[in-house]
Scaffold this motif. Structure first.
Motif: not given
Ligand code: COA
Length: 187
Positions: A39-58
């Motif tokens: 389940p998605l972690d919408v805290t600041e820390e969780g969001c940061r990890k998600i953003v980093d992951h998504l950016l890396a895919q490109a």
């Protein structure tokens, strides 16, 4: 104004509200790239990890498993793309850089979803048009966009964007959209 922006921590608040909406309404997000984060972690820390992951895919330097392809993830916003802070998250869009055998059959180059409370406002249609242009910039001459046979909203979104129907495979309608003759993106 519908914009495509790269995933950004500054959109966390409206993104978190959208995450809750997808869950509450039982709507499956498409083009979000976050299956491994549920389940998605919408805290600041969780969001940061998600953003980093998504950016890396490109990033072509990122190693990917199996026949996974590089993909630019966008967050669809309602706002000025140059002022991410003031924009509101309204949906997800994935632009895959190439087609694996499965993407060629079913998945396509572009996947998207709009948060339930912001549907039927034209966001998907405008976001897809913007994404087709971005696909052209990546050197993709014809973008494959697919939808489930019974997904009328997505079918209309694709047809509205100039998608030319090829066939249906495994319940997926497959459309090609020529990227070359797109009008310049409005700034
Ligand atoms: C498909 C989806 C992205 C459409 O988003 P949207 O922002 O509401 O789409 P738009 O407002 O741009 O509408 C596009 C077209 O679909 C039509 N449409 C939208 N919702 C509809 C619905 N529930 N039933 C029938 N038609 C619908 C619109 O009238 C419009 O058609 P028109 O141009 O002929 O009038 C959205 O419904 C969604 O996120 N669904 C769940 C995820 C999904 O299915 N993603 C696509 C995977 S292929």
């Amino acid at each position: 104004v519908t914009s495509l922006v790269r995933p950004d921590l500054r959109l966390r608040e409206s993104w978190a509200a959208a995450v809750a909406e997808f869950v509450d309404t039982g709507s499956t997000p498409h083009g979000y790239g976050l299956w491994d984060f549920e389940p998605l972690d919408v805290t600041e820390e969780g969001c940061r990890k998600i953003v980093d992951h998504l950016l890396a895919q490109a990033d072509p330097a990122t190693e990917l498993p199996g026949d996974w392809v590089h993909c630019t993830y966008y967050w669809i916003t309602d706002g000025d793309p140059s002022e991410v802070d003031s924009g509101e998250f309204v949906g997800y869009l994935a632009l895959r850089h190439s087609l694996s055998p499965w993407l060629l059959e079913e998945g396509g180059h572009i996947g998207y979803s709009v948060r339930p409370s912001r549907r039927r406002e034209g966001h998907a249609s405008r976001a897809l048009a913007l994404a087709v242009r971005r696909a052209g910039e990546l050197g993709i001459e014809r973008a494959l966009v697919t939808c489930d046979d019974d997904n009328e909203a997505s079918r209309r979104t694709i047809e509205r964007c100039g998608g030319v129907y090829e066939d249906t495979r495994n319940g997926k309608r497959r459309y090609w959209v020529v990227t070359a003759d797109r009008a310049p993106e409005k700034e």
